[in-house]
Design a protein around this motif. Structure first.
Motif, PDB file in Angstrom:
ATOM      1  N   ASN A 122     -23.044  29.643   4.112  1.00  9.80           N
ATOM      2  CA  ASN A 122     -24.420  29.848   3.649  1.00  9.80           C
ATOM      3  C   ASN A 122     -24.447  30.432   2.246  1.00  9.80           C
ATOM      4  O   ASN A 122     -25.525  30.600   1.660  1.00  9.80           O
ATOM      5  CB  ASN A 122     -25.167  30.795   4.603  1.00  9.80           C
ATOM      6  CG  ASN A 122     -25.507  30.137   5.929  1.00  9.80           C
ATOM      7  OD1 ASN A 122     -25.508  28.912   6.044  1.00  9.80           O
ATOM      8  ND2 ASN A 122     -25.794  30.948   6.941  1.00  9.80           N
ATOM      9  N   SER A 188     -17.761  29.183  19.890  1.00 17.36           N
ATOM     10  CA  SER A 188     -19.181  28.861  20.068  1.00 17.36           C
ATOM     11  C   SER A 188     -20.100  29.817  19.324  1.00 17.36           C
ATOM     12  O   SER A 188     -21.270  29.503  19.072  1.00 17.36           O
ATOM     13  CB  SER A 188     -19.541  28.865  21.555  1.00 17.36           C
ATOM     14  OG  SER A 188     -19.352  30.157  22.115  1.00 17.36           O
ATOM     15  N   GLN A 189     -19.584  31.004  18.957  1.00 16.75           N
ATOM     16  CA  GLN A 189     -20.411  32.030  18.305  1.00 16.75           C
ATOM     17  C   GLN A 189     -20.363  31.971  16.778  1.00 16.75           C
ATOM     18  O   GLN A 189     -21.162  32.622  16.101  1.00 16.75           O
ATOM     19  CB  GLN A 189     -19.959  33.421  18.769  1.00 16.75           C
ATOM     20  CG  GLN A 189     -20.080  33.657  20.262  1.00 16.75           C
ATOM     21  CD  GLN A 189     -21.503  33.461  20.757  1.00 16.75           C
ATOM     22  OE1 GLN A 189     -22.447  33.968  20.164  1.00 16.75           O
ATOM     23  NE2 GLN A 189     -21.655  32.705  21.840  1.00 16.75           N
ATOM     24  N   PRO A 191     -21.184  29.663  14.418  1.00 17.20           N
ATOM     25  CA  PRO A 191     -22.370  29.260  13.648  1.00 17.20           C
ATOM     26  C   PRO A 191     -23.397  30.384  13.485  1.00 17.20           C
ATOM     27  O   PRO A 191     -24.017  30.515  12.416  1.00 17.20           O
ATOM     28  CB  PRO A 191     -22.948  28.104  14.473  1.00 17.20           C
ATOM     29  CG  PRO A 191     -21.761  27.520  15.168  1.00 17.20           C
ATOM     30  CD  PRO A 191     -20.906  28.701  15.520  1.00 17.20           C
ATOM     31  N   ALA A 192     -23.540  31.217  14.506  1.00 19.26           N
ATOM     32  CA  ALA A 192     -24.512  32.318  14.444  1.00 19.26           C
ATOM     33  C   ALA A 192     -24.037  33.447  13.528  1.00 19.26           C
ATOM     34  O   ALA A 192     -24.829  34.320  13.151  1.00 19.26           O
ATOM     35  CB  ALA A 192     -24.781  32.864  15.841  1.00 19.26           C
ATOM     36  N   PHE A 206     -19.909  22.506  18.072  1.00 18.24           N
ATOM     37  CA  PHE A 206     -20.720  23.707  17.874  1.00 18.24           C
ATOM     38  C   PHE A 206     -21.513  23.625  16.569  1.00 18.24           C
ATOM     39  O   PHE A 206     -22.629  24.141  16.478  1.00 18.24           O
ATOM     40  CB  PHE A 206     -19.845  24.951  17.898  1.00 18.24           C
ATOM     41  CG  PHE A 206     -19.149  25.164  19.216  1.00 18.24           C
ATOM     42  CD1 PHE A 206     -19.868  25.189  20.401  1.00 18.24           C
ATOM     43  CD2 PHE A 206     -17.777  25.302  19.283  1.00 18.24           C
ATOM     44  CE1 PHE A 206     -19.238  25.366  21.633  1.00 18.24           C
ATOM     45  CE2 PHE A 206     -17.134  25.478  20.495  1.00 18.24           C
ATOM     46  CZ  PHE A 206     -17.871  25.512  21.683  1.00 18.24           C
ATOM     47  N   ALA A 207     -20.943  22.983  15.569  1.00 20.07           N
ATOM     48  CA  ALA A 207     -21.677  22.775  14.317  1.00 20.07           C
ATOM     49  C   ALA A 207     -22.903  21.894  14.568  1.00 20.07           C
ATOM     50  O   ALA A 207     -24.011  22.191  14.094  1.00 20.07           O
ATOM     51  CB  ALA A 207     -20.772  22.138  13.273  1.00 20.07           C
ATOM     52  N   ALA A 210     -25.735  23.599  16.102  1.00 21.15           N
ATOM     53  CA  ALA A 210     -26.465  24.468  15.174  1.00 21.15           C
ATOM     54  C   ALA A 210     -27.182  23.660  14.097  1.00 21.15           C
ATOM     55  O   ALA A 210     -27.712  24.231  13.129  1.00 21.15           O
ATOM     56  CB  ALA A 210     -25.493  25.456  14.521  1.00 21.15           C
TER      57      ALA A 210
END
Length: 273
Positions: A122, A188-189, A191-192, A206-207, A210
C-alpha cells in the motif's frame, strides 16, 4: 479312490478361485468407478474449475460429486481414508510434506492450475523503493514461507543460504542489505496487515479474497507461465493409472476449461498444463 481324490482336488481348486473372486481377489476391484467419482477441493477457484469439469463430464455420463473444504489438511486425510476418490487443491511440496509427516499413500495424477504468488504494497510501487529497516511480511507455514522468501530473493532484496529447502524460515536469510524486518504471519491474515508493512508476499487465493489481482496490483510476482508451483490432481497410489483418472485429465486439460480459467481469473490463476 484316486478318481475321488482327483475330483475333490478339482472341486477345492474351483472353490478357491470362486472364493477369491467373491472377496475381490482380482486387481481391478480397487479401480475407481467410471460412472461416479467424488472430488475434494477448497472453496474458490478450485471449486469453480471443478464445477466446469463437472458440466463436461455430465454430458458423457460421468457424475462428479464435489466436496468443498475450508482447510488444507482435511482433504488429504479424507482421500487417504477413502472418503474421497481424488482431490485438487495443493502444490507438490505441500503434498510431499504431508506424505512424509502422515504416511499417506497418495500420488500426483496430473497438473491443473497455478496460483502465482505476488508481492503487494500500500506504500510503494516498486521494491527498489524499500528503505533501510522497513518491514516485509511472508506467510508463516512451511511450504509458503520458503516461497515468499524466494520471491523476495528473486527480486534481489535478500539472499537465502545455499541449499535451503522448503522448510526455510527468516533464519535462513544469509544476506539482508537493507536490514529489513521480516515478519512471519498467518497466510490468510497478511492482506489485512498490508498497512503495517512496507510490502508482503501474499498467496493468490488470499489476495483474490481481498480484491487484489496479480496483473493490476502486484508490484512483483512469480512467473505466470511455467510457474514452479503447479497445483495437482491427487489420487490414492493404487488409482493413479485408473481409466477414470485419465478421462478427468482430458476434461481438466480441455480447451473449454482453459478458456474458463483465462476468462474468469484474469491471470491470477493460470493453466499449468
Amino acid at each position: 479312490m484316486r478318481k475321488l481324490t482327483k475330483g475333490l482336488g478339482i472341486l477345492l481348486a474351483s472353490s478357491l478361485i470362486l472364493g477369491l473372486a467373491a472377496c475381490g481377489g482380482g486387481s481391478d476391484d480397487k479401480a475407481l468407478s467410471t460412472k461416479e467419482i467424488t472430488i475434494g477441493t477448497t472453496a474458490g477457484p478450485h471449486q469453480q474449475i471443478a464445477e466446469e469439469v463437472q458440466k463436461l463430464a455430465k454430458k458423457d455420463g460421468l457424475e462428479i460429486k464435489i466436496k468443498t473444504f475450508d482447510d488444507y489438511n482435511t482433504p488429504n486425510t479424507a482421500l487417504n481414508d477413502g472418503d474421497l476418490d481424488a482431490n485438487n487443491y495443493q502444490t507438490i511440496p505441500f503434498l510431499e510434506q504431508q506424505k512424509k509427516d502422515k504416511g499417506y499413500k497418495l500420488d500426483v495424477a496430473f497438473k491443473t492450475v497455478a496460483f502465482p504468488m505476488g508481492v503487494y504494497s500500500n506504500d510503494i510501487k516498486d521494491l527498489k523503493n524499500l528503505k533501510k529497516g522497513d518491514k516485509i511480511a511472508v506467510p508463516n507455514d512451511p511450504s509458503n514461507e520458503y516461497r515468499g522468501l524466494k520471491l523476495f530473493e528473486d527480486a534481489g532484496i535478500i539472499k537465502l543460504k545455499d541449499g535451503v529447502e522448503e522448510k526455510a524460515t527468516k533464519k535462513d536469510v544469509a544476506e539482508n542489505p537493507l536490514d529489513l524486518e521480516i515478519v512471519e504471519l498467518e497466510a490468510s491474515q497478511i492482506p489485512a496487515q498490508l498497512d503495517e508493512v512496507a510490502a508482503a508476499a501474499i498467496n493468490t487465493n488470499f489476495a483474490m479474497g481481498a480484491g487484489l489481482s496479480i496483473n493490476k496490483d502486484a508490484i512483483y510476482h512469480e512467473p505466470t507461465k511455467d510457474n514452479p508451483y503447479p497445483n495437482v490432481f491427487v489420487v490414492r497410489s493404487e488409482n493413479k493409472d485408473d481409466e477414470v483418472v485419465k478421462t478427468l485429465e482430458k476434461y481438466y486439460h480441455s480447451d473449454d476449461v482453459k478458456a474458463f480459467i483465462e476468462k474468469e481469473f484474469n491471470g491470477s490463476v493460470v493453466p499449468a498444463f
